[in-house]
Scaffold this active site. Structure first.
Site, PDB file in Angstrom:
ATOM      1  N   ASN A  76       9.113   4.737   3.359  1.00  0.00           N
ATOM      2  CA  ASN A  76       8.816   4.232   4.690  1.00  0.00           C
ATOM      3  C   ASN A  76      10.097   3.743   5.360  1.00  0.00           C
ATOM      4  O   ASN A  76      11.110   3.489   4.704  1.00  0.00           O
ATOM      5  CB  ASN A  76       7.840   3.050   4.605  1.00  0.00           C
ATOM      6  N   CYS A  96       4.038   9.366   0.306  1.00  0.00           N
ATOM      7  CA  CYS A  96       2.682   9.833   0.008  1.00  0.00           C
ATOM      8  C   CYS A  96       2.684  10.749  -1.209  1.00  0.00           C
ATOM      9  O   CYS A  96       3.407  11.748  -1.223  1.00  0.00           O
ATOM     10  CB  CYS A  96       2.097  10.560   1.216  1.00  0.00           C
ATOM     11  N   HIS A 118       3.497   4.610  12.584  1.00  0.00           N
ATOM     12  CA  HIS A 118       3.804   4.554  11.155  1.00  0.00           C
ATOM     13  C   HIS A 118       4.831   5.642  10.858  1.00  0.00           C
ATOM     14  O   HIS A 118       4.525   6.833  10.949  1.00  0.00           O
ATOM     15  CB  HIS A 118       2.528   4.785  10.344  1.00  0.00           C
ATOM     16  N   ARG A 125       0.844  -1.194   0.000  1.00  0.00           N
ATOM     17  CA  ARG A 125       0.000   0.000   0.000  1.00  0.00           C
ATOM     18  C   ARG A 125       0.874   1.237   0.000  1.00  0.00           C
ATOM     19  O   ARG A 125       1.184   1.799  -1.038  1.00  0.00           O
ATOM     20  CB  ARG A 125      -0.970  -0.013   1.195  1.00  0.00           C
ATOM     21  N   ASP A 126       1.343   1.644   1.151  1.00  0.00           N
ATOM     22  CA  ASP A 126       2.137   2.869   1.222  1.00  0.00           C
ATOM     23  C   ASP A 126       3.420   2.743   0.411  1.00  0.00           C
ATOM     24  O   ASP A 126       3.907   3.711  -0.170  1.00  0.00           O
ATOM     25  CB  ASP A 126       2.448   3.194   2.687  1.00  0.00           C
TER      26      ASP A 126
END
Length: 315
Positions: A251, A242, A209, A17-18
């Site tokens: 991340n 993002c 996160h 996802r991220d």
């Protein structure tokens, strides 16, 4: 000799996802499902496997529902889907999803850029989202993006996060996710906000996160764990960021988090096994591997058990 580093903390890998959001490339459904199964089989406790964001806004998420439909109910118990509206939960639940990360930003500016609505509008919709999650027999997390800084508004007051966590509209969530969306926080800030969340808001599991934009991803993660976070997010090879947050980068690397925390299931053999799907994915995406742990594991310091065996070459 094995030491107890942080045996209580769990990793949730958010690569699918991220990790994929900024790549601009859609991985095949089959590749995503294969990655999910490999990571679960290795022992990764939880995964974030996709998002209900609009495919025209975040193209790499376009096949999320196909991925959900291709997994077994047992696999889906350990998988999470990013959602921002009650309709998202309805659609994901119909495909078989059980775990939903309901996300919005602490800052209005980022929430409008990311989701197209104000933070207050997202809060207003959360009770309905929680009810749909309950009807589906699932779990819902309260995920607060830009918990530390916003690319448009700057630093976010900690009281803003505490007030959101205490808002009765969020009380249907079993967990709370505190996000350093831009990777601009430092360990003291992270520890303080996690500690305040634990002591001043309803009792929920706390997830941290983090991003590694300023090189403090692992340090911030360990600060969060020390302050009471029981789950932390990471992505293979430090992939991610993002698309609606200028200045954000990857991340915190899952491999680096695991090397620092050393859960019982994570052994030198598992690290070596994890490198294969990680590098396959990164090669497919034309992305570098930013994990310091993987770099170290490829060194020639053979006396250290975490260094991977060098390939045999013949002359």
């Amino acid at each position: 000799m094995r030491f107890e580093f942080a045996p209580q903390v769990k990793l949730r890998d958010v690569t699918l996802r991220d990790g994929l959001q900024l790549t601009g490339k859609l991985l095949s459904t089959e590749h995503k499902i294969e990655t999910v199964r490999k990571l679960l089989q290795m022992g990764v406790p939880a995964l974030e496997i996709g998002s209900m964001a609009r495919p025209d806004k975040v193209p790499p998420m376009a096949n999320t529902l196909e991925v959900v439909a291709g997994l077994t109910p047992e696999e889906l118990k350990r998988c999470w889907i990013w959602v921002a509206t009650p309709r998202h939960i309805q659609m994901a639940a119909e495909a078989g999803a059980k775990n939903f990360q309901y996300c919005f930003s602490a800052s209005d500016s980022h929430n409008k850029a990311n989701i197209g609505r104000s933070t207050e509008d997202s809060l207003d919709a959360m009770p309905a989202a929680a009810e749909l999650s309950r009807q589906a027999g699932g779990n819902i997390q309260l995920c607060i993006a830009t918990s530390f800084t916003c690319p448009f508004e700057g630093e976010i007051p900690q009281d803003r996060i505490i007030n959101i966590a205490n808002d009765e509209r969020t009380h249907g969530a079993s967990d709370i996710v505190i996000c350093d969306t831009l990777g601009q926080a430092v360990p003291a800030q992270v520890a303080n906000l996690i500690s305040r969340t634990r002591s001043e808001t309803p009792q929920r599991e706390i997830i941290f996160h983090g991003h590694d934009t300023w090189g403090l991803g692992v340090a911030n993660t360990l600060a969060a764990v020390s302050a009471g976070a029981t789950t932390v997010d990471g992505a293979l090879g430090g992939l991610g960021g993002c698309p609606f947050a200028p200045g954000a980068s990857g991340n915190t690397s899952s491999e680096d988090i695991l090397f620092a925390t050393r859960p019982d299931w994570f052994t030198p053999g598992v690290l070596a096994e994890m490198v294969q799907p990680s590098e396959s994915l990164l090669t497919n995406l034309d992305e570098p591997n930013r994990s310091k742990t993987v770099q170290g594991a490829r060194s020639r310091a053979d006396a250290f058990e975490w260094v991977m065996p060098q390939p045999v070459t013949t002359g």
